[in-house]
Design a protein around this motif. Structure first.
Motif, PDB file in Angstrom:
ATOM      1  N   LYS A  71       0.829  -1.211   0.000  1.00  7.72           N
ATOM      2  CA  LYS A  71       0.000   0.000   0.000  1.00  7.72           C
ATOM      3  C   LYS A  71       0.864   1.262   0.000  1.00  7.72           C
ATOM      4  N   LYS A  72       0.327   2.308  -0.607  1.00  8.58           N
ATOM      5  CA  LYS A  72       1.038   3.577  -0.702  1.00  8.58           C
ATOM      6  C   LYS A  72       1.319   4.135   0.696  1.00  8.58           C
ATOM      7  N   ASN A  73       2.511   4.666   0.878  1.00  8.41           N
ATOM      8  CA  ASN A  73       2.955   5.246   2.162  1.00  8.41           C
ATOM      9  C   ASN A  73       3.083   4.204   3.273  1.00  8.41           C
ATOM     10  N   PRO A  91       2.452   1.582   8.307  1.00  9.99           N
ATOM     11  CA  PRO A  91       3.120   2.887   8.235  1.00  9.99           C
ATOM     12  C   PRO A  91       4.462   2.789   8.957  1.00  9.99           C
ATOM     13  N   GLU A  92       5.439   3.544   8.516  1.00 14.89           N
ATOM     14  CA  GLU A  92       6.732   3.510   9.184  1.00 14.89           C
ATOM     15  C   GLU A  92       6.582   3.910  10.654  1.00 14.89           C
ATOM     16  N   TYR A 120      10.239  -2.608  17.706  1.00 12.02           N
ATOM     17  CA  TYR A 120      10.863  -2.958  16.422  1.00 12.02           C
ATOM     18  C   TYR A 120      10.621  -1.835  15.418  1.00 12.02           C
ATOM     19  N   ASP A 121      11.687  -1.367  14.799  1.00 10.77           N
ATOM     20  CA  ASP A 121      11.615  -0.260  13.856  1.00 10.77           C
ATOM     21  C   ASP A 121      11.258  -0.770  12.462  1.00 10.77           C
ATOM     22  N   VAL A 122      10.084  -0.397  11.991  1.00 12.15           N
ATOM     23  CA  VAL A 122       9.654  -0.745  10.642  1.00 12.15           C
ATOM     24  C   VAL A 122       9.935   0.454   9.737  1.00 12.15           C
ATOM     25  N   SER A 123      10.858   0.282   8.802  1.00 14.36           N
ATOM     26  CA  SER A 123      11.213   1.393   7.915  1.00 14.36           C
ATOM     27  C   SER A 123      11.529   0.873   6.520  1.00 14.36           C
ATOM     28  N   LYS A 124      11.458   1.777   5.550  1.00 15.87           N
ATOM     29  CA  LYS A 124      11.699   1.400   4.161  1.00 15.87           C
ATOM     30  C   LYS A 124      13.183   1.313   3.834  1.00 15.87           C
ATOM     31  N   ASN A 125      14.030   1.621   4.780  1.00 19.76           N
ATOM     32  CA  ASN A 125      15.476   1.604   4.548  1.00 19.76           C
ATOM     33  C   ASN A 125      16.109   0.246   4.863  1.00 19.76           C
ATOM     34  N   LYS A 126      15.291  -0.753   5.164  1.00 18.48           N
ATOM     35  CA  LYS A 126      15.853  -2.066   5.487  1.00 18.48           C
ATOM     36  C   LYS A 126      14.854  -3.153   5.110  1.00 18.48           C
TER      37      LYS A 126
END
Length: 248
Positions: free
Chosen positions: A53-55, A206-207, A232-238
């Motif tokens: 999903k977007k974002n 969402p991040e 736990y860090d949910v991010s698009k960088n990993k």
């Protein structure tokens, strides 16, 4: 399938969509062509990885359960003739796990996200199928080995009779009979650390920071095991990939 699934996730993380789709197609093909190994429904959540999903960011979780099959010995013997055949038989271990659920709690908004796990791989099926492919050869070798031992005993028995049961031939004959029974054992070596099944689940989030919970349940709904990942860090960088293990 499990290896292809991991490969697909890595390609998606790197942005190589074409290679990821190739792995996905292999997954579909395995389920369609190897029904003896994949005798359960294709996990629909796998395809969701291509349509995040977007974002949002995709969080994938792998859950292992149960224990892989074991080997035990079965034998056919006749002490009088000094004959024994021992061969391995593989049997499945019973698992208490009937379902697994994923919960993600956003630490900032306290919003709760839930998803069920779907089976993606049955290691037990693969182990049994691999064993069956070699079973005839294993049994043939066991029978041949036993016949050679029994023939030696029979020759000693004949010598014993011809020499009026002289003590030396008596000793050799009975020693051979006993040795046949004691030394004829099946090869029951096997790994005791592989799980039986592999499950996969994923959620678009969402991040942010989340408390991730993986719950294992029995067939009557009793919680067997809980694995928690706090903050736990949910991010698009990993690559957001977690695992849980319950070998019950």
């Amino acid at each position: 399938v499990f290896a292809r699934y991991l490969s697909m996730l890595l390609y998606l993380y790197e942005g190589d969509i074409d290679s990821a789709k190739i792995d996905y197609n292999f997954l579909v093909s395995a389920f369609n062509t190897q029904k003896q190994l994949y005798n359960f429904s294709f996990p629909k959540q796998i395809e969701e990885n291509f349509y995040t999903k977007k974002n949002n960011v995709r969080l994938n979780v792998i859950a292992f359960s149960g224990m892989a099959p074991r080997k035990k010995e079965e034998s056919i013997s006749n002490v009088y003739y000094g004959y024994k055949v021992a061969f391995p038989v593989m049997y499945n271990m019973t698992s208490e796990v009937a379902s697994i659920k994923l919960i993600a709690i956003n630490q900032s908004t306290k919003e709760i996200y839930k998803k069920d796990f779907e089976k993606i791989e049955c290691i037990s099926n693969i182990a049994v199928d691999t064993f069956k492919q070699r079973q005839n050869l294993i049994y043939t070798k066991s029978i041949a080995r036993s016949l050679i031992k029994a023939s030696t005993t029979a020759v000693l028995g004949t010598l014993k009779e011809k020499n009026d049961n002289e003590s030396i031939f008596n000793l050799l004959y009975y020693s051979s009979m006993i040795a046949n029974q004691l030394t004829e054992v099946a090869d029951i070596r096997t790994s005791k650390y592989f799980p039986s099944s592999v499950y996969a689940s994923g959620i678009d989030l969402p991040e942010g920071n989340y408390d991730i919970i993986i719950d294992y349940f029995s067939s009557n709904g009793t919680q067997i095991f809980r694995k928690v990942f706090n903050d736990y860090d949910v991010s698009k960088n990993k690559l957001n990939l977690l695992e849980a293990v319950c070998l019950k």
